[in-house]
Write a protein that holds these residues in place. Structure first.
Motif, short mmCIF file in Angstrom:
data_model
loop_
_atom_site.label_atom_id
_atom_site.label_comp_id
_atom_site.label_asym_id
_atom_site.label_seq_id
_atom_site.Cartn_x
_atom_site.Cartn_y
_atom_site.Cartn_z
N MET A 25 -43.38 -43.19 95.70
CA MET A 25 -42.47 -43.69 96.32
C MET A 25 -42.33 -43.72 97.64
O MET A 25 -42.58 -42.54 98.28
N LEU A 54 -34.02 -46.65 91.43
CA LEU A 54 -34.61 -47.62 92.47
C LEU A 54 -33.76 -47.91 93.49
O LEU A 54 -32.98 -48.56 93.15
N SER A 58 -36.77 -49.47 98.87
CA SER A 58 -37.98 -48.64 98.39
C SER A 58 -38.98 -49.20 97.83
O SER A 58 -38.99 -50.20 97.18
N MET A 79 -42.31 -48.61 95.17
CA MET A 79 -42.96 -47.82 94.39
C MET A 79 -44.34 -48.35 93.85
O MET A 79 -44.50 -49.28 93.77
#
Length: 248
Positions: free
Chosen positions: A13, A137, A141, A143
């Motif tokens: 992340m 989430l 961000s 991922m």
């Protein structure tokens, strides 16, 4: 990017992949400049190769769509080459996506950028989901999913209006957008050997591949029906409470 110290392994992340100002401008573009499908539920737009929701691979009948200018700065650079397919999705409040694993033979690694409201994504181990992990989430961000997270655990978002945080706080869902980045797998064959989730392993072992899009449609109907029943119950309880107050 930092790997989360959880199961499944392979989830990395990076928070604040874009600034709040950049996010606001992207959402303005999404809301005012793009042509979305005219229907309810989760909405999708595709760039590069088009993703097929029937084969869960590349839609070979649809021409390649060049990446628009607003998308170029959002492409991950850690893979040494740009992704082959990018999917922009809009999740209205209450919208989810059933547990699934992206087709092993078609795609390699997987990235997702979250914009707008936060949401919990649930990872389930194997086809039956014996173990489950929720990942929050956050807006802006990025991922990345590799290894176990990509191949041996499914991922999905429950269709509901709220998420409950670890401290018990109820967080209401709001509009959310996500960009999913996919790279084509060289040779179009996966060597993970997971017969439950891998289409390559299923084919090699003579296991008939299930039409997963039909399963997903059925699961979405179940999730939506459950949500409607819950909302109806809440409305009935609120009306009953109002009636009681009137009597008092």
């Amino acid at each position: 990017m930092e790997e989360l110290q959880i199961r499944p392994s392979g989830i990395r992340m990076q928070e604040d992949f874009v600034t709040k100002e950049h996010e606001d401008e992207l959402i303005r573009i999404f809301q005012n400049e793009l042509q979305w499908p005219d229907r309810s539920g989760r909405l999708s737009l595709h760039y590069g190769y088009t993703f097929s929701y029937k084969s869960f691979g590349i839609d070979e009948e649809t021409p390649y769509i060049p990446f628009p200018d607003w998308l170029e700065p959002l492409l991950p650079t850690t893979e040494g080459r740009p992704p082959d397919q990018v999917c922009l999705q809009h999740y209205a409040p209450g919208t989810g996506i059933p547990p699934h694993v992206d087709t092993h033979s078609a795609f390699d690694q997987l990235y997702a950028l979250s914009l707008g409201a936060p949401v919990f994504m649930q990872f389930r181990e194997g086809a039956k989901g014996d173990a489950r992990t929720d990942v929050d989430l956050k807006p802006r961000s990025m991922m990345e999913m590799r290894g176990d997270a990509r191949l041996h655990w499914t991922h999905g978002i429950k269709a509901r209006k709220t998420d409950t945080l670890p401290d018990g706080t109820v967080r209401w869902r709001e509009n959310r957008w996500s960009l999913t980045y996919r790279w084509l797998r060289e040779g179009a064959a996966c060597e993970c050997g997971n017969v439950q989730l891998c289409d390559t392993a299923q084919r090699r072992n003579g296991v008939e591949t299930v039409y997963r899009w039909k399963q997903y449609e059925a699961e979405e109907k179940v999730q939506s029906g459950t949500w409607i029943k819950n909302v109806t119950l809440l409305i009935k309880l609120e009306l009953a409470a109002l009636a009681l107050l009137t009597i008092i």
